[in-house]
Design an enzyme around this catalytic site. Structure first.
Site, PDB file in Angstrom:
ATOM      1  N   GLY A 110       0.819  -1.219   0.000  1.00  0.00           N
ATOM      2  CA  GLY A 110       0.000   0.000   0.000  1.00  0.00           C
ATOM      3  C   GLY A 110       0.849   1.263   0.000  1.00  0.00           C
ATOM      4  O   GLY A 110       0.396   2.319  -0.453  1.00  0.00           O
ATOM      5  N   GLU A 113       1.537   1.855  -3.490  1.00  0.00           N
ATOM      6  CA  GLU A 113       0.271   2.302  -4.095  1.00  0.00           C
ATOM      7  C   GLU A 113      -0.023   3.757  -3.720  1.00  0.00           C
ATOM      8  O   GLU A 113      -0.537   4.523  -4.538  1.00  0.00           O
ATOM      9  CB  GLU A 113      -0.864   1.367  -3.661  1.00  0.00           C
ATOM     10  CG  GLU A 113      -0.711  -0.009  -4.312  1.00  0.00           C
ATOM     11  CD  GLU A 113      -1.626  -1.062  -3.708  1.00  0.00           C
ATOM     12  OE1 GLU A 113      -1.634  -1.203  -2.468  1.00  0.00           O
ATOM     13  OE2 GLU A 113      -2.333  -1.742  -4.463  1.00  0.00           O
ATOM     14  N   GLU A 133       2.866  -8.174  -1.686  1.00  0.00           N
ATOM     15  CA  GLU A 133       1.654  -8.812  -1.169  1.00  0.00           C
ATOM     16  C   GLU A 133       1.616 -10.310  -1.451  1.00  0.00           C
ATOM     17  O   GLU A 133       1.075 -11.093  -0.674  1.00  0.00           O
ATOM     18  CB  GLU A 133       0.395  -8.160  -1.776  1.00  0.00           C
ATOM     19  CG  GLU A 133       0.099  -6.757  -1.270  1.00  0.00           C
ATOM     20  CD  GLU A 133       0.742  -5.657  -2.096  1.00  0.00           C
ATOM     21  OE1 GLU A 133       1.707  -5.943  -2.844  1.00  0.00           O
ATOM     22  OE2 GLU A 133       0.293  -4.508  -1.976  1.00  0.00           O
TER      23      GLU A 133
END
Ligand code: HXC
Length: 259
Positions: A110, A113, A133
């Site tokens: 994240g 991201e 991930e």
């Protein structure tokens, strides 16, 4: 600005606000609260005419280590289904003003991201970007499979998402994930300087330019060109456009008012 727990929010400096992720003990893991705070402060800034650009940054060794794995572990299927997180991400993605990331150290999951939600990314040469991930039995869930592919291309996106391997700052620059690489101690000052340059530009034009550029992710070339033309036409109705052109003719610096 309100007091926050997981982020530090600076005073306004020459039209720029800095958001610093501030959970060093958890390597800036993006728990719900942190994402809620980022999306909340961005919504507030979106409405504040005295702020024209935002810098987002993390720590010296870690920008952000991704979703909070401990928080995520407590969520079952139904928990993930009703997770408020996608709403926070959507609000971050919809922030209409320039968002510039200064990244040192790890930007993972994240965190990577979040970097891809920024419009411009300046990386310290110690930065590492990754979507690990897969090692947790999951996949990126905040745009990593979509924005990464559109940013670095299919082969590198596949390599990062399927293998979980990281890329360094120089590779990230080569592949278009970041625009500049600096010494780690310079990444924030460079991002701030760039934000200040942008903050002096006519804000309506900046906003429409951002919107048009982001549209290219979502539309065909033909539709994107039509939207660009509409935005271009719209700007002919602004005072700042007249001011910009007059200042050029009169050989003086323009004074933009955001109108
Ligand atoms: C929760 C985390 C965390 C995380 C680190 N910590 N990353 N807690 N979620 N993502 C915690 C550790 O448990 C530890 O807590 C403390 O932070 C320090 O971590 P260390 O590993 O000891 O630090 P270090 O050796 O400096 O290594 C830094 C690191 C590593 C390389 C960033 O922590 C790491 O690999 N983290 C996980 C990265 C990752 O897999 N990210 C993807 C997450 S999934 P204690 O209590 O032991 O001190 C994801 C899905 C996104 O992002 C979906 C959409 C939102």
């Amino acid at each position: 600005m309100l007091p926050y727990k997981d982020i530090l929010v600076s005073e306004i400096d020459a039209g720029v606000v800095t958001i610093r992720l501030n959970r060093p003990d958890a390597r800036n893991a993006l728990r719900n609260r942190l994402l809620q705070e980022i999306s909340g402060v961005l919504e507030q800034i979106a409405r504040d005419d005295s702020v024209n650009a935002v810098v987002i940054t993390g720590g010296e060794q870690v920008f952000a280590a991704g979703a909070d794995i401990k928080e995520m572990a407590a969520l079952d299927f139904i928990g993930v289904m009703s997770d408020p997180r996608p709403g926070y991400w959507r609000r971050i993605a919809q922030f209409p003003k320039p968002l510039i990331a200064a990244v040192n150290g790890f930007a993972l999951g994240g965190g990577c991201e979040l970097v891809m939600h920024a419009d411009i990314v300046i990386a310290g040469d110690n930065a590492q970007f990754g979507q690990p991930e897969i090692n947790l039995g999951i996949i990126p869930g905040a745009g990593g499979t979509q924005r990464l592919l559109r940013t670095v291309g299919k082969s590198m996106a596949m390599q990062m998402v399927l293998s979980g391997e990281f890329i360094n700052a120089e590779q990230a620059r080569t592949f278009g994930l970041v625009s500049e690489v600096t010494l780690p101690e310079m990444s924030y000052s460079r991002a701030l300087a760039l934000a200040k340059v942008i903050a002096e530009k006519p804000p309506v034009a900046v906003r429409l330019a951002k919107e048009c550029l982001l549209n290219s992710y979502e539309t065909t070339l033909d539709t994107g060109l039509k939207l660009e033309r509409k935005a271009f036409t719209l700007l002919a109705a602004t005072e700042d456009r007249n001011e910009g052109i007059s200042a050029f003719m009169e050989k003086r610096r323009p004074i933009f008012k955001g109108q």
